[in-house]
Design an enzyme around this catalytic site. Structure first.
Site, mmCIF file in Angstrom:
data_model
loop_
_atom_site.group_PDB
_atom_site.id
_atom_site.type_symbol
_atom_site.label_atom_id
_atom_site.label_comp_id
_atom_site.label_asym_id
_atom_site.label_seq_id
_atom_site.Cartn_x
_atom_site.Cartn_y
_atom_site.Cartn_z
ATOM 1 N N SER A 63 -51.842 -1.041 -11.621
ATOM 2 C CA SER A 63 -51.986 -0.010 -12.648
ATOM 3 C C SER A 63 -50.920 1.070 -12.610
ATOM 4 C CB SER A 63 -53.374 0.639 -12.544
ATOM 5 O OG SER A 63 -54.364 -0.257 -12.986
ATOM 6 N N LYS A 66 -48.821 1.255 -15.642
ATOM 7 C CA LYS A 66 -49.312 1.869 -16.879
ATOM 8 C C LYS A 66 -48.551 3.154 -17.230
ATOM 9 C CE LYS A 66 -53.865 -0.143 -16.032
ATOM 10 N NZ LYS A 66 -55.265 0.091 -15.622
ATOM 11 N N TYR A 190 -50.779 -7.529 -20.695
ATOM 12 C CA TYR A 190 -51.427 -6.639 -19.724
ATOM 13 C C TYR A 190 -51.425 -7.244 -18.319
ATOM 14 C CZ TYR A 190 -55.090 -4.043 -17.327
ATOM 15 O OH TYR A 190 -55.806 -3.314 -16.406
ATOM 16 N N TYR A 242 -58.454 7.520 -11.930
ATOM 17 C CA TYR A 242 -59.754 7.108 -12.461
ATOM 18 C C TYR A 242 -60.800 8.190 -12.205
ATOM 19 C CZ TYR A 242 -57.002 2.862 -12.278
ATOM 20 O OH TYR A 242 -55.979 1.956 -12.404
ATOM 21 N N VAL A 260 -54.501 -0.864 -7.728
ATOM 22 C CA VAL A 260 -55.337 -1.528 -6.729
ATOM 23 C C VAL A 260 -54.534 -2.420 -5.781
ATOM 24 C CG1 VAL A 260 -57.440 -1.407 -8.102
ATOM 25 C CG2 VAL A 260 -55.957 -3.428 -8.290
#
Length: 307
Positions: A63, A66, A190, A242, A260
């Site tokens: 991530s 992103k 993705y 998050y 992760v």
């Protein structure tokens, strides 16, 4: 300030900590990573680089990617992006579907899985999936000046084979017309950008434009406007970890984005980009030792967005 000694001392201190946390075993390929890897790279806006530990070993950035897809999407559609994705912290796990139902298929922010899937859909517009993935890779290679950066095909395969919840998120958003391409095409983009492999050194260098008011200090090229760099940093601060984003801001006080795979990219505006990697994750899915390392670095340097 002796940054090299500082990060060496941090690595040494963390080597004495108990081996808590666990790797992201829900993605089989990530479960195979040695959990005891640990690396730090600090790249400053003056061109200096400081490293310790496994800072040159590529890992799956997951991530953290992103941040870069958001940058590209804002370059593509500008503030129209915010009609399809929000800018608020989620307060829920990164793969939660609950909020999507309450909020009619509009993800809370670009860094949770649903939001990043919308970003992938934006980038796919006018492209075939392979060309879109190539554009993301090209962007990272240009930022770092390192054309060895690549996708780990085994991780991408593993993501595709186990990404059932992401498929649910994408299909649910498509029912609200917030995914405009075939779901498998959007998810293909993705899954592949999450499977990009980079080292701490490469990741720190890639993030430098966010530490330098939108300008890549290595090349002098303006990647984004000063205002956009500030806003991306703001989203990293409020949403980059998050449902633990508030705790990270409290403990570290810097914009950061976790993945992760155990990586975290942190930005020290006006000064440096820091990349840390340790695959052991805490209960929120963020790097346990990576978060501790950044907390120690912030404390010892006084680096903080809050003065």
């Amino acid at each position: 300030m002796d940054i090299q000694k500082l990060i060496d001392d941090v690595a040494q201190a963390l080597s004495r900590y108990p081996n808590d946390g666990k790797v992201a075993d829900y993605i089989p390929q990530l479960a195979r990573v040695d959990p005891d890897h640990f690396g730090i790279a600090v790249a400053d806006v003056d061109g200096r680089l400081f490293t310790t530990g496994d800072a040159e070993i590529p890992f799956s950035i997951q991530s953290v990617s992103k941040v870069f897809t958001l940058t590209l999407a804002l370059g593509r559609v500008g503030d129209h992006l915010w009609k399809r994705v929000g800018r608020e912290p989620s307060g829920s796990p990164f793969n939660s579907i609950v909020q999507l139902e309450a909020e009619h298929g509009i993800p809370r922010n670009p860094f949770i899985n649903a939001g990043a899937i919308v970003i992938a859909d934006v980038l796919l517009s006018g492209h075939q999936p392979k060309a879109c993935i190539a554009e993301i890779l090209h962007f990272l290679r240009e930022l770092t000046g390192d054309f060895s950066i690549a996708i780990d095909p085994a991780v991408a395969r593993s993501e595709q084979e186990t990404g059932f919840r992401n498929r649910a998120l994408a299909n649910y958003m498509q029912s609200f017309k917030n995914i405009t391409h075939p779901v498998e095409h959007t998810l293909g983009v993705y899954f592949h950008h999450c499977a990009i492999a980079m080292s701490c050194v490469q990741l720190a260098r890639a993030g430098l434009y966010l530490a330098n008011n939108g300008v890549n200090p290595t090349t002098g090229f303006r990647v984004v406007t000063r205002e956009r760099a500030r806003r991306i940093n703001a989203l990293m601060m409020t949403c980059g970890h998050y449902d633990a984003s508030g705790d990270f801001a409290f403990r570290v006080g810097l914009p950061g984005k976790s993945g992760v795979g155990g990586g975290i990219l942190a930005i020290v505006p006006g000064q440096a980009a820091i990349a840390v990697w340790s695959p052991r994750l805490n209960k929120n899915g963020n790097s346990l030792f990576g978060s501790l390392a950044l907390e120690m670095i912030a404390e010892k340097t006084g680096w903080s967005t809050f003065g």
